[in-house]
Design a protein around this motif. Structure first.
Motif, PDB file in Angstrom:
ATOM      1  N   SER A  77      55.523   5.722   5.377  1.00 42.91           N
ATOM      2  CA  SER A  77      54.121   6.068   5.658  1.00 42.91           C
ATOM      3  C   SER A  77      53.361   4.802   6.003  1.00 42.91           C
ATOM      4  CB  SER A  77      53.465   6.745   4.446  1.00 42.91           C
ATOM      5  OG  SER A  77      53.314   5.811   3.383  1.00 42.91           O
ATOM      6  N   GLY A  78      52.146   4.975   6.508  1.00 43.68           N
ATOM      7  CA  GLY A  78      51.305   3.811   6.774  1.00 43.68           C
ATOM      8  C   GLY A  78      50.962   3.070   5.504  1.00 43.68           C
ATOM      9  N   MET A  79      50.681   3.804   4.422  1.00 43.68           N
ATOM     10  CA  MET A  79      50.369   3.152   3.152  1.00 43.68           C
ATOM     11  C   MET A  79      51.577   2.399   2.594  1.00 43.68           C
ATOM     12  SD  MET A  79      47.278   3.037   2.283  1.00 43.68           S
ATOM     13  CE  MET A  79      47.759   2.141   0.811  1.00 43.68           C
ATOM     14  N   ALA A  80      52.787   2.913   2.845  1.00 46.83           N
ATOM     15  CA  ALA A  80      53.992   2.186   2.426  1.00 46.83           C
ATOM     16  C   ALA A  80      54.088   0.858   3.174  1.00 46.83           C
ATOM     17  CB  ALA A  80      55.241   3.026   2.674  1.00 46.83           C
ATOM     18  N   ALA A  81      53.769   0.874   4.453  1.00 46.82           N
ATOM     19  CA  ALA A  81      53.782  -0.362   5.241  1.00 46.82           C
ATOM     20  C   ALA A  81      52.754  -1.350   4.713  1.00 46.82           C
ATOM     21  CB  ALA A  81      53.522  -0.043   6.712  1.00 46.82           C
ATOM     22  N   ILE A  82      51.558  -0.852   4.398  1.00 48.93           N
ATOM     23  CA  ILE A  82      50.488  -1.710   3.887  1.00 48.93           C
ATOM     24  C   ILE A  82      50.859  -2.285   2.520  1.00 48.93           C
ATOM     25  CG2 ILE A  82      48.110  -1.710   3.014  1.00 48.93           C
ATOM     26  CD1 ILE A  82      47.526   0.439   5.224  1.00 48.93           C
ATOM     27  N   SER A  83      51.276  -1.435   1.601  1.00 50.93           N
ATOM     28  CA  SER A  83      51.544  -1.885   0.228  1.00 50.93           C
ATOM     29  C   SER A  83      52.734  -2.836   0.164  1.00 50.93           C
ATOM     30  CB  SER A  83      51.765  -0.682  -0.690  1.00 50.93           C
ATOM     31  OG  SER A  83      52.854   0.109  -0.250  1.00 50.93           O
ATOM     32  N   HIS A  84      53.821  -2.519   0.883  1.00 49.38           N
ATOM     33  CA  HIS A  84      54.979  -3.411   0.884  1.00 49.38           C
ATOM     34  C   HIS A  84      54.605  -4.793   1.420  1.00 49.38           C
ATOM     35  CE1 HIS A  84      57.297   0.286   0.337  1.00 49.38           C
ATOM     36  NE2 HIS A  84      58.387  -0.436   0.159  1.00 49.38           N
ATOM     37  N   THR A  85      53.820  -4.802   2.492  1.00 49.62           N
ATOM     38  CA  THR A  85      53.464  -6.071   3.131  1.00 49.62           C
ATOM     39  C   THR A  85      52.544  -6.899   2.245  1.00 49.62           C
ATOM     40  OG1 THR A  85      53.695  -5.017   5.297  1.00 49.62           O
ATOM     41  CG2 THR A  85      52.527  -7.122   5.227  1.00 49.62           C
ATOM     42  N   LEU A  86      51.565  -6.260   1.629  1.00 46.09           N
ATOM     43  CA  LEU A  86      50.661  -7.005   0.746  1.00 46.09           C
ATOM     44  C   LEU A  86      51.403  -7.571  -0.461  1.00 46.09           C
ATOM     45  CD1 LEU A  86      47.466  -4.763   0.890  1.00 46.09           C
ATOM     46  CD2 LEU A  86      47.761  -7.039   1.873  1.00 46.09           C
ATOM     47  N   PHE A  87      52.282  -6.781  -1.040  1.00 45.10           N
ATOM     48  CA  PHE A  87      53.036  -7.271  -2.192  1.00 45.10           C
ATOM     49  C   PHE A  87      54.042  -8.363  -1.806  1.00 45.10           C
ATOM     50  CE2 PHE A  87      52.146  -3.231  -4.757  1.00 45.10           C
ATOM     51  CZ  PHE A  87      51.239  -3.887  -5.578  1.00 45.10           C
ATOM     52  N   VAL A 111      41.741  -1.716  -5.070  1.00 42.82           N
ATOM     53  CA  VAL A 111      40.930  -1.710  -6.290  1.00 42.82           C
ATOM     54  C   VAL A 111      41.642  -1.048  -7.475  1.00 42.82           C
ATOM     55  CG1 VAL A 111      38.768  -1.797  -4.987  1.00 42.82           C
ATOM     56  CG2 VAL A 111      39.688   0.427  -5.670  1.00 42.82           C
ATOM     57  N   GLU A 112      42.601  -0.162  -7.201  1.00 40.77           N
ATOM     58  CA  GLU A 112      43.304   0.508  -8.298  1.00 40.77           C
ATOM     59  C   GLU A 112      44.552  -0.233  -8.758  1.00 40.77           C
ATOM     60  OE1 GLU A 112      44.185   4.618  -8.079  1.00 40.77           O
ATOM     61  OE2 GLU A 112      42.082   5.200  -8.274  1.00 40.77           O
ATOM     62  N   GLU A 113      45.190  -0.991  -7.873  1.00 37.24           N
ATOM     63  CA  GLU A 113      46.484  -1.587  -8.211  1.00 37.24           C
ATOM     64  C   GLU A 113      46.464  -3.099  -8.438  1.00 37.24           C
ATOM     65  OE1 GLU A 113      48.983   0.313  -8.892  1.00 37.24           O
ATOM     66  OE2 GLU A 113      48.018   2.156  -8.204  1.00 37.24           O
ATOM     67  N   PHE A 114      45.615  -3.826  -7.732  1.00 38.45           N
ATOM     68  CA  PHE A 114      45.729  -5.285  -7.772  1.00 38.45           C
ATOM     69  C   PHE A 114      45.405  -5.887  -9.132  1.00 38.45           C
ATOM     70  CE2 PHE A 114      45.655  -6.736  -3.044  1.00 38.45           C
ATOM     71  CZ  PHE A 114      46.777  -5.965  -2.825  1.00 38.45           C
ATOM     72  N   VAL A 226      61.015  -7.550  -0.212  1.00 42.02           N
ATOM     73  CA  VAL A 226      60.317  -6.650  -1.134  1.00 42.02           C
ATOM     74  C   VAL A 226      60.716  -5.201  -0.847  1.00 42.02           C
ATOM     75  CG1 VAL A 226      58.054  -5.716  -1.754  1.00 42.02           C
ATOM     76  CG2 VAL A 226      58.361  -8.180  -1.504  1.00 42.02           C
ATOM     77  N   ALA A 227      60.778  -4.853   0.432  1.00 42.25           N
ATOM     78  CA  ALA A 227      61.019  -3.471   0.835  1.00 42.25           C
ATOM     79  C   ALA A 227      62.376  -2.951   0.367  1.00 42.25           C
ATOM     80  CB  ALA A 227      60.913  -3.344   2.346  1.00 42.25           C
ATOM     81  N   LYS A 228      63.383  -3.802   0.386  1.00 43.73           N
ATOM     82  CA  LYS A 228      64.722  -3.338  -0.024  1.00 43.73           C
ATOM     83  C   LYS A 228      64.749  -2.982  -1.508  1.00 43.73           C
ATOM     84  CE  LYS A 228      67.060  -7.714  -1.237  1.00 43.73           C
ATOM     85  NZ  LYS A 228      65.885  -8.586  -1.353  1.00 43.73           N
ATOM     86  N   ASN A 229      63.816  -3.535  -2.279  1.00 48.44           N
ATOM     87  CA  ASN A 229      63.728  -3.228  -3.702  1.00 48.44           C
ATOM     88  C   ASN A 229      62.852  -2.009  -3.985  1.00 48.44           C
ATOM     89  OD1 ASN A 229      65.342  -5.447  -4.428  1.00 48.44           O
ATOM     90  ND2 ASN A 229      63.579  -6.826  -4.410  1.00 48.44           N
ATOM     91  N   LEU A 230      61.795  -1.844  -3.192  1.00 47.31           N
ATOM     92  CA  LEU A 230      60.878  -0.729  -3.423  1.00 47.31           C
ATOM     93  C   LEU A 230      61.344   0.556  -2.751  1.00 47.31           C
ATOM     94  CD1 LEU A 230      57.410  -2.517  -3.170  1.00 47.31           C
ATOM     95  CD2 LEU A 230      58.813  -2.072  -5.190  1.00 47.31           C
TER      96      LEU A 230
END
Length: 385
Positions: A77-87, A111-114, A226-230
């Protein structure tokens, strides 16, 4: 395909990143649905979660060619792309600067996760480069922008942000979903990492959920680690569907650009409309900047009615345009960000971004504009109090 950067965009869409049918010589990419591949005597040890099945690997080449980057990765998903990249670029003690106007899902994620991970964050007060500069700290690692923004179509100066970030050794990221590679290529303005909800213009038919990240080999490797782990990878059937859809992306988006400009001009002079947000209108405050960094102005716009017209009643009376979630399909859709894309934000948070309860986001499709206008006009009459 060698020298893909020299090819025209329609040629890239149609040909780069094809999986060759070596057995039957078919004209389209075959699908390799296997989740288990040989590990001995092979050049590549393929595993779906490692983003390197044949269809995944070749689709990434197409997306990289479209964004003029070394490589790319695709996600669920787009959010998966965003979250993986930020982390991939932020850890405990780091700081990120994000522009004020953002997709609601991105804002909510931050605001919810960081705080749970000890990552600091700041939102700019405006889109001026001085506001970005004011937020820089010693531990700032990333500047994240979105242009055009969702849903108010604000435009951020990519070149100015990139110049500031490079001077400070900061990585820049952009959500390029609303523009698509057809309308702008952020690498040309010095942006490091480009993120997409591939569900939108890349998919284009409202039947694919996917995300994409394009960047240098160095940056993609960091995201991949990161992505290979998540584990946010796509099924190969969806990968195949997305590669097929990308073949017509340029044709679709160019038609949507043309239609959106016509619809924005129509709405701008409609006495029942109070305000139109579209960077292709000369009255838009960011028109000159948009013209400078975009090839065309995109298929998205937003608008507000004058008093006396109920926005939800209007949408419920549409017959051709669909009051529907998401955007960028070949069919035109409308929605209220308050109830959908930015529903996770509080009323106060939406007000800070300038999102009013009566705002309507319009994703313009490929239909005849005269038919879209007729539908809007009949729905307006039924929505008047």
């Amino acid at each position: 395909m060698k020298n893909s950067k020299k090819l025209g965009i329609n040629t890239i869409c149609a040909h780069v990143g094809e999986v060759k049918d070596e057995q039957f010589k078919g004209a389209i990419s075959p699908i390799f649905m296997s989740t288990s591949y040989a590990f001995d005597g092979v050049d590549t040890k393929r595993y779906p979660r490692y983003f390197n099945t044949p269809n995944q690997e070749m689709l990434c080449k197409k997306i990289a060619a479209l964004e003029k980057t070394d490589n790319a990765l695709i996600f669920g998903s787009g959010m998966a792309a965003i979250s993986h990249t930020l982390f991939a670029f932020l850890q405990k003690g780091d700081h990120i600067i994000l522009q004020q106007t953002l997709y609601g899902g991105t804002y909510n994620f931050v605001v919810e996760e960081f705080d749970k991970f000890g990552i600091e964050y700041s939102f700019t007060k405006s889109l001026s480069i001085t506001d970005f500069e004011k937020e820089i700290k010693k531990n700032t690692k990333v500047i994240y922008i979105e242009t055009p923004s969702n849903p108010l179509l604000t435009i951020t100066d990519m070149k100015a942000v990139s110049k500031l970030a490079k001077k400070k050794g900061i990585v820049t990221m952009i959500d390029n979903t609303f523009a698509s590679p057809v309308n702008q290529t952020p690498v040309d303005f010095g942006i490091d990492i480009i993120i997409h909800s591939a569900t939108k213009y890349m998919g284009g038919h409202s039947d694919i959920l996917a995300g994409a990240v394009a960047a240098s080999e160095e940056h993609i490797l960091r995201v991949w680690n990161v992505a290979k782990n998540l584990g946010g990878s796509l099924s190969d059937f969806t990968v195949w569907m997305l590669e097929r859809s990308l073949k017509t992306m340029s044709l679709r988006v160019k038609r949507q650009n043309k239609n959106a400009l016509k619809m924005a001009k129509y709405l701008a002079v409609n006495p029942d409309v109070y305000h139109v947000y579209y960077p292709g209108l000369k009255g838009h405050p960011d028109y000159k900047l948009a013209k400078k960094q975009m090839k065309n102005f995109g298929g998205m716009l937003s608008f507000e009615f004058v008093d006396g017209i109920d926005a939800m009643k209007f949408q419920n009376n549409l017959k051709l345009i669909k009051p529907s979630m998401s955007l960028a399909g070949v069919e035109s859709t409308m929605l209220s960000p308050t109830h959908t894309s930015h529903a996770l934000l509080s009323a106060e948070e939406r007000a800070i971004q300038g999102i009013k309860d009566g705002l309507i986001r319009f994703s313009v499709g490929i239909e005849e504009t005269k038919d879209l206008i007729a539908d809007i006009e009949q729905a307006i009459e039924k929505a008047k109090n």
